[in-house]
Motif scaffolding. Structure first.
Motif, short mmCIF file in Angstrom:
data_model
loop_
_atom_site.label_atom_id
_atom_site.label_comp_id
_atom_site.label_asym_id
_atom_site.label_seq_id
_atom_site.Cartn_x
_atom_site.Cartn_y
_atom_site.Cartn_z
N ALA A 68 0.83 -1.20 0.00
CA ALA A 68 0.00 0.00 0.00
C ALA A 68 0.86 1.26 0.00
N GLU A 69 1.93 1.25 0.78
CA GLU A 69 2.82 2.42 0.83
C GLU A 69 3.51 2.63 -0.51
N GLU A 70 3.97 1.55 -1.12
CA GLU A 70 4.64 1.69 -2.41
C GLU A 70 3.69 2.18 -3.49
N LEU A 71 2.44 1.73 -3.45
CA LEU A 71 1.46 2.20 -4.43
C LEU A 71 1.25 3.70 -4.32
N CYS A 72 1.14 4.20 -3.10
CA CYS A 72 0.85 5.62 -2.94
C CYS A 72 2.01 6.48 -3.46
N TRP A 73 3.23 5.99 -3.32
CA TRP A 73 4.37 6.74 -3.81
C TRP A 73 4.58 6.59 -5.31
N TYR A 81 -6.53 3.68 0.88
CA TYR A 81 -7.19 2.76 -0.04
C TYR A 81 -6.27 1.65 -0.57
N GLY A 82 -5.00 1.67 -0.17
CA GLY A 82 -4.05 0.71 -0.71
C GLY A 82 -4.41 -0.74 -0.42
N ALA A 83 -4.95 -0.99 0.78
CA ALA A 83 -5.30 -2.37 1.14
C ALA A 83 -6.39 -2.93 0.23
N PRO A 163 7.23 -0.23 -11.22
CA PRO A 163 8.11 -1.39 -11.39
C PRO A 163 8.18 -2.30 -10.17
N LEU A 164 7.97 -1.74 -8.99
CA LEU A 164 8.06 -2.56 -7.78
C LEU A 164 6.95 -3.61 -7.72
N CYS A 165 5.87 -3.38 -8.44
CA CYS A 165 4.77 -4.35 -8.44
C CYS A 165 5.24 -5.69 -9.02
N VAL A 286 -22.64 17.55 -6.57
CA VAL A 286 -21.69 18.62 -6.29
C VAL A 286 -21.37 18.67 -4.80
N ALA A 287 -22.38 18.48 -3.98
CA ALA A 287 -22.16 18.48 -2.53
C ALA A 287 -21.22 17.36 -2.12
N LEU A 288 -21.39 16.20 -2.73
CA LEU A 288 -20.55 15.05 -2.38
C LEU A 288 -19.11 15.26 -2.86
N VAL A 289 -18.94 15.73 -4.07
CA VAL A 289 -17.60 15.95 -4.60
C VAL A 289 -16.86 17.02 -3.80
N SER A 290 -17.59 17.99 -3.31
CA SER A 290 -16.97 19.07 -2.53
C SER A 290 -16.37 18.58 -1.23
N GLN A 291 -16.74 17.37 -0.81
CA GLN A 291 -16.23 16.82 0.45
C GLN A 291 -14.89 16.10 0.29
N TYR A 292 -14.45 15.89 -0.95
CA TYR A 292 -13.17 15.21 -1.13
C TYR A 292 -12.03 16.03 -0.54
N GLN A 293 -11.02 15.31 -0.04
CA GLN A 293 -9.83 15.94 0.49
C GLN A 293 -8.67 15.66 -0.47
N LEU A 294 -8.30 16.69 -1.26
CA LEU A 294 -7.19 16.55 -2.18
C LEU A 294 -5.89 16.76 -1.43
N GLY A 295 -4.98 15.79 -1.55
CA GLY A 295 -3.72 15.94 -0.83
C GLY A 295 -2.72 14.86 -1.19
N ARG A 296 -1.62 14.88 -0.48
CA ARG A 296 -0.57 13.88 -0.66
C ARG A 296 -1.15 12.49 -0.40
N SER A 297 -0.78 11.55 -1.24
CA SER A 297 -1.35 10.22 -1.09
C SER A 297 -0.81 9.47 0.12
N ASP A 298 0.27 9.95 0.72
CA ASP A 298 0.77 9.31 1.94
C ASP A 298 0.15 9.89 3.20
N ASP A 299 -0.79 10.82 3.05
CA ASP A 299 -1.53 11.40 4.17
C ASP A 299 -2.80 10.58 4.40
N PRO A 300 -3.00 9.99 5.58
CA PRO A 300 -4.18 9.15 5.83
C PRO A 300 -5.50 9.89 5.67
N GLU A 301 -5.49 11.23 5.74
CA GLU A 301 -6.73 12.01 5.60
C GLU A 301 -7.12 12.23 4.14
#
Length: 463
Positions: A68-73, A81-83, A163-165, A286-301
């Motif tokens: 999961a960590e390698e996928l996010c990077w 969501y990696g699991a 490639p690590l996959c 639109v209300a649902l999409v507005s709730q997404y948290q865009l950020g670094r994929s290694d951030d659990p939030e």
């Protein structure tokens, strides 16, 4: 050209993996080993192949946190969501292992006095699997496990982005005790990939990727008369009828459109909504999409990670800007997503209305976090628009009227039809596409057909 592969992480644009491309001697050695190892492997009972492949799955899922960590990077999948990809790998692998005995059993024909007649399914030989980065384990397992279960050897070329996959799958097979040579991976340039396709040791190609990539495979294999399975692009539609459960339709289609930052060949890329519920659907979406948290994929939030690279983000921005210039309405303010920044892989999600099929965003594969919502007045209009595409991978209808929904499904040009769901591969069902979405079949018992060849036995037993 450099002889090294460099994987640039979409998280921070750093170099995450460096690998040497395989040399010509390494390529030649791998193909020869595969061809030799397969001769013994094909003679083993299916139960013994199943034992080893099952042990591989056990070894693979034991490393789910690392995976999961390698996928996010490597490709930007949020760590939370990696699991899910590991679980999907296990589900598909175990299903195909269980299905092998029946799928590979001899086909019996009607009795004929004085004769014994039957058809066997024999391994084709060496299978070359070319896998993409967006679902790097789910796409590759569809071919790897059934190919081995059918008695073939496998050589895997994974995306330079992931490639690590390939290495993790190889480690799992090694831990399971798979004999040497039966599963190998090669980090290859495009030119060397074409060379492997043309190699006489290779008997079948399984490719997942873009339409231009599929064209390359077909051209490289031209004149070899070998099997080719192609899973290519998609512009998958959903239709929300007037009688649909609106909350369920919104939740399901929006997840289907934006999960994995929209980077799914079977993700929802266009939604048609009956005019009587269109405005309510858009408001909820639109209300649902507005709730997404865009950020670094290694951030659990983070619930919406970066797309794979900055150029992919710019491609989607271009589609959106062009659609708006042509009259589309953008409902999401990119400024409300602070990580959104031109020149990076971070891209705010977008919902567009007042769209039509003169706009690229409704006809050209986006492969990013954007969806167009078009108003329709009837089932007939929806069917016509759903079929107005060069692609045909999946299509979804949302309705409480099951019979009518099925009637619509029979008219839609698609490989998989969903009713009241979307964006899911059931390993018990054949995964196929029509038109430019590809050809061939993976998963289900039918998925074994392209990885084997029929051999007829016609025995005269009375002389």
């Amino acid at each position: 050209m450099s002889n090294q592969l460099n994987t640039i992480s979409p998280i921070d644009n750093s170099v995450y993996v460096i690998r040497d491309y395989a040399s010509q001697s390494q390529i030649r050695s791998a193909l020869e080993k595969a061809q030799q190892a397969q001769k013994t492997w094909r003679q083993l009972p299916v139960a013994e192949r199943a034992r080893i492949c099952s042990a591989m799955v056990d070894a693979f899922i034991a490393k789910k946190d690392q995976i999961a960590e390698e996928l996010c990077w490597m490709m930007g999948r949020p760590i939370r969501y990696g699991a899910g990809e590991v679980a999907g790998f296990e589900e598909r692998a175990r299903h195909m292992i269980a299905a092998a005995e029946g799928a590979l059993a001899p086909v019996q024909v009607e009795e004929k006095s004085g004769f014994t007649r039957y058809i066997k399914r024999e391994a084709v030989g060496v299978v070359f699997v070319i896998a993409p980065w967006n679902y790097p384990y789910l796409t590759s397992v569809n071919a790897i496990v059934p190919a081995l279960m059918a008695g073939n050897a496998v050589v895997l070329k994974h995306s330079a982005q992931t490639p690590l996959c390939a290495e993790r799958i190889a480690e799992a097979f090694e831990a399971a005790g798979l004999p040497e040579g039966l599963f190998q991976y090669l980090h290859l340039s495009h030119a060397d990939t074409e060379g492997v396709i043309q190699a006489p040791e290779v008997n079948h190609i399984c490719f997942t990727g873009s339409v231009p990539g599929g064209e390359m495979v077909e051209k490289a294999a031209a004149g070899r008369f070998i099997g080719i399975g192609l899973e290519l692009g998609g512009k998958d539609p959903a239709y929300v009828r007037a009688d649909a459960d609106l909350d369920h339709a919104v939740e399901t289609t929006i997840d289907g459109a934006f999960f994995n930052s929209g980077q799914s060949c079977c993700g929802i890329e266009r939604i048609y909504v009956h005019e009587s519920v269109h405005d309510a659907f858009v408001e909820k979406a639109v209300a649902l999409v507005s709730q997404y948290q865009l950020g670094r994929s290694d951030d659990p939030e983070t619930t919406l990670g970066p797309v794979v690279r900055a150029s992919a983000a710019e491609f989607v921005r271009g589609q959106v800007a062009e659609a708006v210039e042509q009259g589309a309405i953008a409902h999401i303010d990119p400024a409300s997503f602070p990580m959104n920044e031109a020149g990076t892989a971070y891209l705010a999600p977008q919902v567009l209305t007042n769209v039509n099929h003169s706009m690229r965003v409704m006809t050209e594969e986006s492969f990013g976090p954007v969806v167009g919502i078009q108003k329709v007045s009837s089932d007939e209009e929806a069917i016509e628009l759903m079929n107005d595409s060069e692609f045909g991978l999946t299509a979804s209808v949302f309705t409480k009227d099951i019979e009518t929904g099925l009637t619509i499904g029979e008219q839609v040009e698609t490989g998989t039809f969903f009713l009241n769901r979307c964006d899911y591969l059931d390993p018990a069902l054949a995964w196929v596409g029509v038109k430019n979405s590809g050809r061939g079949c993976t998963l289900s018992a039918l998925g074994y057909e392209q990885l084997t060849r029929a051999k007829s036995f016609h025995l005269k037993t009375e002389l």
